[in-house]
Enzyme design. Structure first.
Site, PDB file in Angstrom:
ATOM      1  N   GLU A 177      -5.556  -8.370  -1.000  1.00 61.40           N
ATOM      2  CA  GLU A 177      -6.255  -8.181   0.278  1.00 61.40           C
ATOM      3  C   GLU A 177      -7.714  -7.867   0.009  1.00 61.40           C
ATOM      4  OE1 GLU A 177      -4.783  -5.444   3.270  1.00 61.40           O
ATOM      5  OE2 GLU A 177      -2.713  -5.862   2.710  1.00 61.40           O
ATOM      6  N   GLU A 219       0.820  -1.228   0.000  1.00 57.31           N
ATOM      7  CA  GLU A 219       0.000   0.000   0.000  1.00 57.31           C
ATOM      8  C   GLU A 219       0.847   1.270   0.000  1.00 57.31           C
ATOM      9  OE1 GLU A 219      -4.088  -1.671   1.969  1.00 57.31           O
ATOM     10  OE2 GLU A 219      -2.820  -0.488   3.259  1.00 57.31           O
TER      11      GLU A 219
END
Ligand code: BG6
Length: 483
Positions: free
Chosen positions: A372, A179
């Site tokens: 995810e 991320e």
């Protein structure tokens, strides 16, 4: 039609949220160890409160987490029982380089992960390795200021090189930074950043971003040189922004909000900062600290695939008073009245996954990997010892269906799907254990009490069948057997 034959089904974790053993095996201290449970966690994560050492007034859940450091064989065996084709995990940087600037890696740390990978291979589980999932050696933060310092590039490159050399043949899928766009939202966690009084925070963050982007490109190059079979991905906290209304100003705001995340991935995938990103930096009163050769490094070493997390879509409004109604996974968003939310306020939008996938694929034209996705929920153990998590199955089922639609109906190229927290672990945002994502329950509470016993939930058996049928059977039928 349906999922490709070699689709990589699996689950995902991060070292700091599951390993524990924070001071074992020669491991050094990292920023993520110092994230406390409780109300100050968020401000430590943003760099507002400086937490450089343990403070006895706080509880630090990552010290022990779910103790995967000692229990990984049992856990990987459970993943294998579900039929995992892949397991996404991360390497704790301070197990390999405890301070971060040593000449030689810590052999005990290298051996630990070698063993984990071999354990995966035993069951034909392909490891998918995040080189850096939010952790940064505290020594590098104290001495160099974390990623705002260009020296971090060399330390990270040395770290990654040690991994590529040691695990050649054992690992071929790598993600450079988890991320990467989280730097703008959770800077101490994402890049070991803290701020001095009066400092232009945006400048510090942009500097750190540039350093990570250069580091990511350099290790992409090295990974390909060491083993041409290596496949390197970038990783984005995704979830498209919708405009709150069809008012042109709201739509424009949603474009700008999306770009604040895309700009990192644009660089990693296209090899250059697009014009809107250069203008955005200028508007922040900041500059990108380019050095000679940087542009070539970025241009010549783009990623092989695009990975991302998706929990929810987001909503933009041009009205700044509305801009912060919810903070779903750290990112601010207006509440979407058409969607339900989890008990933690994260809005649930399976179609948003299909939309996000289409936008990313249109933009980058590279294979996607959903690394995810999942529902954080409080589970209850029934009197008979079972955990009936139909709400989780429902969430995953709808998202997997949306992913299937993106593949079947829209032609999006997807390599795999790893649901987040396949075994219960510590929440990154809140530090809670109560916010569970897993197919496997772990007996541990927020304060660290519990036997750490692992118990398969109903979703365990459901996911096992999803994988066995390559995503064809998503129903709950017949699963009452486990109730
Ligand atoms: C992602 C992170 O942002 O979301 C994970 O990569 C994190 O580390 C996950 O755990 C879910 O967020 P949370 O706050 O529910 O743990």
């Amino acid at each position: 039609m349906g999922f490709p034959k070699n689709f990589l089904w699996g689950g995902a974790t991060a070292a700091n949220q599951c390993e524990g053993g924070y001071n074992e095996g020669g491991r050094g201290l990292a920023n993520v160890d110092l994230m406390p449970l409780g109300k100050d966690r968020y401000r430590v994560g943003t760099g507002e409160i400086r937490m450089f050492d343990f403070d006895e007034n706080y509880f630090y859940p990552a010290q022990k987490s779910i103790d995967m450091y000692h229990k990984y064989k049992e856990d990987i065996a459970l993943f294998a029982q579900m039929g995992f084709k892949t397991y996404r995990m991360s390497i704790a940087w301070t197990r390999i380089f405890p301070n971060g600037d040593e000449e030689k890696p810590n052999e005990e740390g290298l051996a630990f992960y070698e063993d984990m990978f071999k354990e995966c291979k035993k069951y034909d589980i392909e490891p998918l390795v995040t080189i850096n999932h939010f952790d940064c050696p505290m020594y590098l933060i104290k001495k160099y200021g974390g990623w705002k310092n260009r020296k971090m590039i060399d330390f990270y490159v040395k770290f990654a090189k040690a991994l590529f050399s040691k695990y050649k043949g054992l690992v071929k899928y790598w993600l450079t930074f988890n991320e990467i766009n989280m730097i703008l939202h959770f800077p101490f966690v994402a890049a070991g950043l803290y701020f001095e009084k009066g400092e232009n925070k945006k400048q510090v963050m942009i500097t750190a971003v540039h350093h990570e982007l250069i580091a990511s490109a350099l290790v992409t190059k090295i990974a390909h040189e060491i083993d041409p079979n290596n496949k390197i991905g970038c990783m984005m906290a995704a979830g498209s922004y919708y405009p709150e209304t069809c008012k042109p100003e709201d739509y424009w705001k949603s474009i700008c909000d999306n770009r604040e995340s895309y700009m990192f991935i644009d660089v990693q995938s296209w090899g250059y900062y697009p014009n809107y990103a250069l203008k955005w930096v200028e508007k922040q009163g900041a500059v990108i600290p380019f050095e000679n050769g940087d542009k070539e490094i970025l241009l010549n070493n783009t990623v092989d695939f695009i990975s991302f997390s998706y929990y929810s879509s987001r909503v933009s409004s041009e009205n700044p008073e509305k801009a912060k109604q919810t903070e779903s996974n750290i990112f601010a968003s207006v509440i979407n009245p058409y969607l339900k939310a989890s008990d933690w306020g994260w809005q649930i939008d399976p179609l948003g996954l299909r939309i996000t996938m289409n936008e990313l694929y249109d933009r980058y034209k590279k294979p996607l990997f959903i690394v995810e996705n999942g529902l954080g929920a409080a589970d209850k153990i029934e009197n008979n010892g079972k955990i009936i998590d139909d709400y989780r199955i429902e969430y995953l089922k709808e998202h997997i269906q949306a992913m299937k639609d993106a593949i079947d109906e829209d032609g999006v190229d997807v390599m795999g799907y790893t649901s987040w927290g396949c075994i219960d672990l510590i929440s990154n945002g809140t530090g809670e254990m109560k916010k569970r994502y897993g197919f496997i329950y772990v007996d541990r509470d927020n304060e660290g009490n519990g036997t750490l016993k692992r118990i398969p939930k109903k979703s365990f058996y459901w996911y096992k069948r999803v994988i066995a049928t390559n995503g064809e059977n998503l129903s709950l039928e017949g699963l009452d057997l486990y109730e």
